[in-house]
Every structure is written in structure tokens, then in C-alpha cells.
Design a protein around this motif. Structure first.
Motif, mmCIF file in Angstrom:
data_model
loop_
_atom_site.group_PDB
_atom_site.id
_atom_site.type_symbol
_atom_site.label_atom_id
_atom_site.label_comp_id
_atom_site.label_asym_id
_atom_site.label_seq_id
_atom_site.Cartn_x
_atom_site.Cartn_y
_atom_site.Cartn_z
ATOM 1 N N LYS A 1 0.765 7.559 1.451
ATOM 2 C CA LYS A 1 0.016 6.551 2.196
ATOM 3 C C LYS A 1 -0.609 5.563 1.218
ATOM 4 C CE LYS A 1 -3.367 6.061 5.980
ATOM 5 N NZ LYS A 1 -2.394 5.661 7.017
ATOM 6 N N LEU A 2 -0.673 4.294 1.630
ATOM 7 C CA LEU A 2 -1.345 3.241 0.872
ATOM 8 C C LEU A 2 -2.481 2.700 1.720
ATOM 9 C CD1 LEU A 2 -1.689 1.126 -1.388
ATOM 10 C CD2 LEU A 2 0.140 -0.211 -0.282
ATOM 11 N N ILE A 3 -3.688 2.715 1.155
ATOM 12 C CA ILE A 3 -4.878 2.211 1.840
ATOM 13 C C ILE A 3 -5.386 0.974 1.109
ATOM 14 C CG2 ILE A 3 -7.278 2.724 2.444
ATOM 15 C CD1 ILE A 3 -6.467 5.672 2.656
ATOM 16 N N LEU A 4 -5.438 -0.155 1.807
ATOM 17 C CA LEU A 4 -5.944 -1.408 1.251
ATOM 18 C C LEU A 4 -7.306 -1.695 1.870
ATOM 19 C CD1 LEU A 4 -2.660 -3.526 1.604
ATOM 20 C CD2 LEU A 4 -3.448 -2.313 -0.431
ATOM 21 N N LEU A 5 -8.354 -1.592 1.065
ATOM 22 C CA LEU A 5 -9.705 -1.821 1.573
ATOM 23 C C LEU A 5 -10.182 -3.210 1.173
ATOM 24 C CD1 LEU A 5 -11.403 1.655 0.994
ATOM 25 C CD2 LEU A 5 -10.221 0.774 3.015
ATOM 26 N N THR A 6 -10.746 -3.923 2.144
ATOM 27 C CA THR A 6 -11.107 -5.311 1.950
ATOM 28 C C THR A 6 -12.410 -5.610 2.676
ATOM 29 O OG1 THR A 6 -10.267 -7.573 2.244
ATOM 30 C CG2 THR A 6 -9.669 -5.963 3.934
ATOM 31 N N ASP A 7 -12.758 -6.903 2.791
ATOM 32 C CA ASP A 7 -13.985 -7.284 3.488
ATOM 33 C C ASP A 7 -13.711 -7.622 4.953
ATOM 34 O OD1 ASP A 7 -12.577 -9.597 3.058
ATOM 35 O OD2 ASP A 7 -14.187 -10.689 2.068
ATOM 36 N N GLN A 8 -12.472 -7.430 5.405
ATOM 37 C CA GLN A 8 -12.109 -7.650 6.796
ATOM 38 C C GLN A 8 -11.735 -6.321 7.455
ATOM 39 O OE1 GLN A 8 -12.155 -10.680 8.484
ATOM 40 N NE2 GLN A 8 -13.180 -11.427 6.637
ATOM 41 N N GLN A 9 -11.878 -6.243 8.763
ATOM 42 C CA GLN A 9 -11.572 -5.000 9.483
ATOM 43 C C GLN A 9 -10.086 -4.701 9.530
ATOM 44 O OE1 GLN A 9 -13.503 -4.637 13.345
ATOM 45 N NE2 GLN A 9 -15.168 -5.975 12.664
ATOM 46 N N GLY B 1 -4.299 -15.824 6.147
ATOM 47 C CA GLY B 1 -4.837 -16.983 5.437
ATOM 48 C C GLY B 1 -4.854 -16.749 3.948
ATOM 49 N N GLY B 2 -5.734 -17.491 3.255
ATOM 50 C CA GLY B 2 -5.872 -17.358 1.812
ATOM 51 C C GLY B 2 -6.887 -16.303 1.456
ATOM 52 N N SER B 3 -7.369 -16.393 0.203
ATOM 53 C CA SER B 3 -8.344 -15.424 -0.284
ATOM 54 C C SER B 3 -9.648 -15.572 0.479
ATOM 55 C CB SER B 3 -8.591 -15.643 -1.780
ATOM 56 O OG SER B 3 -9.617 -14.805 -2.235
ATOM 57 N N GLY B 4 -10.191 -14.445 0.898
ATOM 58 C CA GLY B 4 -11.436 -14.472 1.649
ATOM 59 C C GLY B 4 -12.658 -14.536 0.772
ATOM 60 N N SER B 5 -12.482 -14.394 -0.539
ATOM 61 C CA SER B 5 -13.604 -14.347 -1.457
ATOM 62 C C SER B 5 -13.309 -15.179 -2.679
ATOM 63 C CB SER B 5 -13.885 -12.892 -1.876
ATOM 64 O OG SER B 5 -14.727 -12.839 -3.001
ATOM 65 N N ASN B 6 -14.319 -15.887 -3.199
ATOM 66 C CA ASN B 6 -14.110 -16.660 -4.421
ATOM 67 C C ASN B 6 -14.100 -15.761 -5.656
ATOM 68 O OD1 ASN B 6 -16.795 -15.972 -4.614
ATOM 69 N ND2 ASN B 6 -17.572 -18.067 -4.697
ATOM 70 N N LEU B 7 -14.343 -14.474 -5.472
ATOM 71 C CA LEU B 7 -14.320 -13.544 -6.597
ATOM 72 C C LEU B 7 -12.965 -12.868 -6.747
ATOM 73 C CD1 LEU B 7 -17.778 -11.787 -6.079
ATOM 74 C CD2 LEU B 7 -17.208 -13.448 -7.847
ATOM 75 N N GLY B 8 -12.156 -12.879 -5.710
ATOM 76 C CA GLY B 8 -10.898 -12.142 -5.729
ATOM 77 C C GLY B 8 -9.699 -13.076 -5.742
ATOM 78 N N THR B 9 -8.509 -12.487 -5.988
ATOM 79 C CA THR B 9 -7.274 -13.264 -6.022
ATOM 80 C C THR B 9 -6.399 -13.003 -4.808
ATOM 81 O OG1 THR B 9 -6.204 -11.531 -7.308
ATOM 82 C CG2 THR B 9 -7.217 -13.337 -8.538
ATOM 83 N N GLY B 10 -6.732 -11.988 -4.028
ATOM 84 C CA GLY B 10 -5.884 -11.628 -2.894
ATOM 85 C C GLY B 10 -6.516 -11.993 -1.573
ATOM 86 N N GLY B 11 -5.684 -12.295 -0.597
ATOM 87 C CA GLY B 11 -6.136 -12.514 0.764
ATOM 88 C C GLY B 11 -5.287 -11.674 1.691
ATOM 89 N N MET B 12 -5.316 -11.981 2.987
ATOM 90 C CA MET B 12 -4.530 -11.200 3.930
ATOM 91 C C MET B 12 -3.035 -11.408 3.702
ATOM 92 S SD MET B 12 -5.052 -8.861 6.095
ATOM 93 C CE MET B 12 -6.818 -9.046 6.396
ATOM 94 N N ALA B 13 -2.645 -12.574 3.192
ATOM 95 C CA ALA B 13 -1.227 -12.836 2.942
ATOM 96 C C ALA B 13 -0.659 -11.865 1.913
ATOM 97 C CB ALA B 13 -1.027 -14.273 2.477
ATOM 98 N N THR B 14 -1.398 -11.627 0.836
ATOM 99 C CA THR B 14 -0.902 -10.701 -0.186
ATOM 100 C C THR B 14 -0.904 -9.263 0.331
ATOM 101 O OG1 THR B 14 -3.100 -10.467 -1.177
ATOM 102 C CG2 THR B 14 -1.669 -12.184 -2.073
ATOM 103 N N LYS B 15 -1.817 -8.954 1.228
ATOM 104 C CA LYS B 15 -1.828 -7.613 1.816
ATOM 105 C C LYS B 15 -0.607 -7.397 2.707
ATOM 106 C CE LYS B 15 -6.793 -7.097 1.390
ATOM 107 N NZ LYS B 15 -6.813 -8.168 0.372
ATOM 108 N N LEU B 16 -0.189 -8.440 3.411
ATOM 109 C CA LEU B 16 1.029 -8.324 4.213
ATOM 110 C C LEU B 16 2.248 -8.158 3.312
ATOM 111 C CD1 LEU B 16 0.805 -10.799 7.236
ATOM 112 C CD2 LEU B 16 0.315 -8.362 7.136
#
Length: 372
Positions: free
Chosen positions: A168-176, A207-222
Motif C-alpha cells: 500500500k502507498l499512503i500519500l498524506l497532504t493538507d487536503q482530505q 490543480g497545482g501545488s497547494g503550498s508555497n513550501l512544497g513542490t507537489g500538488g494533487m496533479a503529482t499525486k495522481l
């Protein structure tokens, strides 16, 4: 501390910068220890854990007092060089609280493009797990350039999940999870609880990155979820600050967005082709070849190739494109570029006549080819 019994034997947990900083500028150590507590319960229950961690640059900024720096590669590499050692020290300290040892692996795409180095990384990862050590993986941002970067830790975590043969791969982010629209701007957005196949429509939702501190957004998670799905690994995207989120996910609770694993996953060699290599060149094929490759699972024959680009050797990884330039597949070339240029459009039984030798009847064999 009690253990957590689960059917999963090996889980990859990826933590984004926004999770580690709780949206602020500094590492949130209180939340980090809570995440470690959950991972420790998993391990005590017999489930091996691999941690893919972001946050090196944020840790570097914190350690240096949030300096004002030029927004260039050198500054980011400097911050990563400073922050990576502090980040791993934090993880080492926190896991030690639960009697667990950690081992650091810093990777770049160059470590994954080459098949031998890919297998060496796989051996190292499995050796750490066999000794009961928690592997902590990050991209080597201190030395990586655009040409050798994986680019984000979402996609890196999918590669690590394949290297580890994870369940299993778990991707934890600031979105639900994945929503029908951007929940930050659209209150009518609804959470998508399960995805069987990632479509172009779903990609448009990201969309794009949700945070100015990170490089990934929902697109990279997909992108990461797509790679892992095809390797037979289920994926979950969930909020890193949801209570007990790691534990709940491995227990099978419906948290965030779940991506189901393909029933017929790619074999190990095709997983590597899908995820790791950057291409040395490309070939353009006609519509008949596209149909044969996509619909019939055929090998690529020289007759179907209409053009090629790049200078590549026999055994190099090349992209296979349709007439509009869209990449439809990736494979290992049976002929170098110069030889292939001489047999474009030729029937397979004419190869030796044109070249004076033959490595077989196909340009890319179906066993060395993955459709994208």
C-alpha cells in the motif's frame, strides 16, 4: 505501546512539507511524533514501514533563521544540504523514542534510470527492511539538477513502493483527498472516495501545488497513484492531520480517496520502464502501429515507424509517439538510432538486407514495452 494488527505486510508513507510544518514555516515536531507513534504501532503489529519524507528545504530555512534568498537552484540546493541533516536527525530522534532504528536513502532519477542502479537501490531497501530498520527516503535535492530530478516526492514514493514491493502507498497532504473541484475555492466540491482508473477528466480536476513550501500538488499525486495502481499497489490520498489517519487507512477505513490496484499489474521490468527511465530518443509511428500496440499488445515493427528523434544506442529507453506527438508508450530499442533510421518503414524480412545484420524482426519487443 500496543501494536496494530493489519493484513498489510509493507506500507510506504509519504509525508508532504505542508503536513510536516502544519502549514507554517517550521517543522511541527509535536505532529511529527504523533505520525511516528502511528508508524511504530504498525511496525509492532508486523507491518514494515518505509517513510518518504519531504521537508529538507523547510528544515534548512528554519535552521538558518528564515533567510531571504534568491529564488534559484543554488539557494534551494544550499537549503536542502543544510536541512537534510537536521531533518534526518529529527526523524532519528523520534523513532528512537519507540526503540526503532532508521536508515537514510537519498535518491535521484539517475539512480533509477539505470537498470543496474535501480536494482542496487532495491537491494539496499530490502536489506534495511530485513534488519528491521525503517528506511527514510528523500530526493537528493542538494545535488539534483532538473535533468536528474524525479521532481517531487509524490512520484518518488510510487517508485519506492515498487522498489519495496509494497502492499500500500499512503500519500498524506493538507487536503482530505481528491475532490470534484478545488475545495479551497468551491464550497460545492465533493470528496471522491474511490477511483478505479485515472482518466483525463480526473487529471483536469487536479490543480497545482497547494503550498508555497512544497513542490507537489494533487496533479503529482495522481501521477504517483497511476504508476502505483498499474504496479498492483493500492493508493490512498488523505489529510495528514486527520486523527489516526495512518492507522485508519491500514485498517481499511474509508478515509480520503482510495485508488484501487489493477487486477493485472505490470511485471517488474515493465514497472521500471513505466516509472524510472528518462528517454534517450523517440520514434513516431503510424496509426496502424498505434492500434497494434495499444489494442493488440503487439511488438513495434520497423514498418510502423515513420520518423525518429535523438541519438540513442541499442538497449536505450525510447518514447513511442503517435502522429500528433503524444507519447503512447515507452520501450527498449533493439536497434540503435542510426540503424533504425535505415529501416524505417521496412518489412521485418528486409532488415538484414538493409543493415547487413539483424537483431531480430522487431524494433521494440512487447516484453520490453509499456503502454502509457
Amino acid at each position: 505501546m500496543s501494536s496494530l494488527s493489519t493484513s498489510y505486510k509493507r506500507v510506504v508513507v509519504k509525508l508532504g512539507t505542508s503536513v510536516l510544518t502544519s502549514g507554517g514555516e517550521c517543522l511541527d515536531r509535536a505532529h511529527m511524533v504523533e505520525l511516528v507513534r502511528q508508524m511504530a504501532r504498525l511496525k509492532r503489529g508486523g507491518c514494515e514501514v518505509i517513510l518518504v519524507t519531504s521537508g529538507a528545504i523547510a528544515a534548512g530555512r528554519e535552521h538558518l533563521g528564515q533567510p531571504s534568498l534568491p529564488n534559484n537552484v543554488a539557494s534551494k540546493q544550499m537549503l536542502a544540504a543544510v536541512g537534510q541533516s537536521h531533518l534526518i536527525q529529527q526523524w532519528e530522534h523520534l523513532f528512537n523514542l519507540y526503540g526503532m532504528h532508521v536508515g537514510q536513502m537519498l535518491l535521484t532519477r539517475a539512480d533509477l534510470d539505470d537498470r543496474e542502479r535501480y536494482l542496487n537501490a532495491k537491494d539496499t531497501l530490502h536489506a534495511l527492511l530485513n534488519f528491521g530498520i525503517v528506511p527514510i527516503v528523500n530526493e537528493n535535492d542538494a545535488v539534483a539538477t532538473a535533468e536528474i530530478k524525479v521532481g517531487d516526492n509524490d512520484n518518488l514514493s510510487a517508485l519506492v513502493a515498487m522498489l519495496a514491493d509494497a502492499d500500500k502507498l499512503i500519500l498524506l497532504t493538507d487536503q482530505q483527498g481528491l475532490f470534484t473541484a478545488d475545495p479551497r475555492s468551491n464550497p460545492q466540491a465533493e470528496l471522491i472516495s474511490e477511483v478505479n482508473r485515472i482518466t483525463d477528466e480526473l487529471r483536469k480536476l487536479a490543480g497545482g501545488s497547494g503550498s508555497n513550501l512544497g513542490t507537489g500538488g494533487m496533479a503529482t499525486k495522481l501521477q504517483a497513484a497511476d504508476v502505483a495502481q498499474r504496479a498492483g499497489i493500492p493508493v490512498a490520498i488523505a489529510a495528514g492531520h486527520s486523527e489516526g489517519v495512518i492507522e485508519r487507512l491500514v485498517l481499511g477505513e474509508s478515509v480520503g480517496t482510495r485508488f484501487c490496484a489493477d487486477a493485472q499489474p505490470l511485471d517488474a521490468r515493465k514497472q521500471w520502464l513505466l516509472a524510472a527511465p528518462s528517454s534517450a530518443g523517440s520514434v513516431t509511428v503510424d496509426e496502424g502501429a498505434v492500434r497494434a500496440l495499444v489494442d493488440k499488445g503487439s511488438s513495434l515493427l520497423p514498418k510502423g515507424i515513420v520518423a525518429l528523434s535523438g541519438s540513442f544506442q541499442r538497449g536505450a529507453t525510447i518514447d513511442i509517439c503517435n502522429h500528433s506527438g503524444r507519447i503512447i508508450g515507452r520501450g527498449i530499442a533493439r536497434y540503435d538510432g542510426a540503424s533504425l533510421a535505415k529501416i524505417l518503414g521496412c518489412h521485418s524480412d528486409q532488415i538484414e538486407q538493409h543493415l547487413g545484420f539483424s537483431y531480430g524482426t522487431v524494433a521494440v519487443h512487447r516484453n520490453d514495452l509499456v503502454i502509457l
